[in-house]
Scaffold this active site. Sequence first.
Site, PDB file in Angstrom:
ATOM      1  CG  ASP A 182      -1.873   1.169   1.243  1.00  0.00           C
ATOM      2  OD1 ASP A 182      -2.940   1.044   0.631  1.00  0.00           O
ATOM      3  OD2 ASP A 182      -1.550   2.198   1.863  1.00  0.00           O
ATOM      4  CG  ASN A 190      -4.522  10.912  -5.623  1.00  0.00           C
ATOM      5  OD1 ASN A 190      -3.807  11.083  -6.595  1.00  0.00           O
ATOM      6  ND2 ASN A 190      -5.234   9.813  -5.451  1.00  0.00           N
ATOM      7  CG  HIS A 195      -7.322  12.694  -8.660  1.00  0.00           C
ATOM      8  ND1 HIS A 195      -7.428  11.677  -7.741  1.00  0.00           N
ATOM      9  CD2 HIS A 195      -8.094  13.708  -8.186  1.00  0.00           C
ATOM     10  CE1 HIS A 195      -8.238  12.040  -6.762  1.00  0.00           C
ATOM     11  NE2 HIS A 195      -8.658  13.281  -7.002  1.00  0.00           N
ATOM     12  CG  ASP A 199      -4.284   8.241 -12.465  1.00  0.00           C
ATOM     13  OD1 ASP A 199      -4.676   7.739 -11.385  1.00  0.00           O
ATOM     14  OD2 ASP A 199      -5.056   8.732 -13.316  1.00  0.00           O
ATOM     15  CD  GLU A 226      -4.509   3.970  -1.506  1.00  0.00           C
ATOM     16  OE1 GLU A 226      -4.651   4.376  -0.339  1.00  0.00           O
ATOM     17  OE2 GLU A 226      -5.421   4.000  -2.355  1.00  0.00           O
TER      18      GLU A 226
END
Length: 312
Positions: A182, A190, A195, A199, A226
Site C-alpha cells: 500500500d 493525490n 490525480h 496515476d 493504491e
Amino acid sequence: MKILLVDDVHIERMQLSLRLERLGYQVEAAENGADAIEKYGKYLPDLVLLDVSMPDMSGTEVAQKLRELYPEWVPIIFLSGHDEPEMVAKAIDMGGDDYLVKPVNKIVLQAKLKAMQRIASMRHKLAEATAMLERANLQLSKQATEDGLTGVANRRYLDSRMQEAIAWHGRNGYPLTVLMVDVDHFKAFNDNYGHLEGDRCLIKLAQALEQQFSRAGELVGRYGGEEFVVILGNCDKLDAVAHCERLKEAVHTLAIPHAFASTSDQVTVSQGMLSWTPTGLETLDNIYALVDEYLYKAKAQGRDCYVAADFL
C-alpha cells in the site's frame, strides 16, 4: 499472384515462366522437387504449377511433402504430358487441385489462372480477417486480465490466480507467500499533486513491482485503489522477508517526491506479508483479510516497513 513453377525441363520451364510473367504474375521457378520444397518456404506462393514426371522426386511426392510441411492450403496444379483419366485421378488423390496437359493451351491456362487468382484473393482476405480477429481477441484478453491504469493483473485475474496457487501449493506441499503493498499517505499525495500525478505514481510503482517479481510463479496484481498484491510461488518466510526488503529499496530508488508525507519526503510503501503451506481449503476472503491485517500493523509501526507473519 505469386506462382511457384516446378519443371525439370529447362526450355519448358523458361517458356512457361515467360508466358506467366506476360500475363502479369510473379514467378519463381524450381528445377526439381528438392529445389521446389526449399523455395516454397522462402517464396510462400499463392499457386504451385508442378510437373508430374521428374527424376529423383515425382510431382506427386513433392505435393505430399508440401502438404505435410505447410498445413495452410495453397492450390497445386499438376502439369503432365499424359491425359489418361487414371493419371488425373491419382494426381488429385495425391494432393493436387487441378491438372493441365502439356503443352498447355493458352486459353485454358488463362482461364485456370483467373480462377486461381480469385481463390488467392479470397485467401488473402481471409488471412487479413483472421489476423484482425486475433488482434481483437488479444485486446479483449488483455482487457479481461489487465488493470486498465497500471497494466498489471486486475482484481478478477488476481483472484483466479490466487485460487490456483492455493490449490496447487496445497496439493504439492510447497510454501506460498502473499504480499499486500500500500502506498503510504496516498490521499495526501493525490490531494496536493493532483490525480494525474497520483496515476503516474501508481504506474511507476506497478512497473517497479513487475521488475522485481517477473519470474515464473510470481504475479503482481492491483487489489484496488493504491493497494497491490504480489503472489510468490514456492516461497517460504525467509525468502519472503528478503523480497520485502528488496521491494522497499526498489521503491526508495524511484525517488518520487512526496512533501506532504509524515514518513518521508518521497513516496514509500507499507507491506503485509503472509507465508504458509496451504491446505488447499483456504478462502480468498480469509487470505486477503489476514494479509491486510499485517499491512495495517506495518502502517501502525510507522509505515515504510513490512510486517511478516506465518499463517495461523
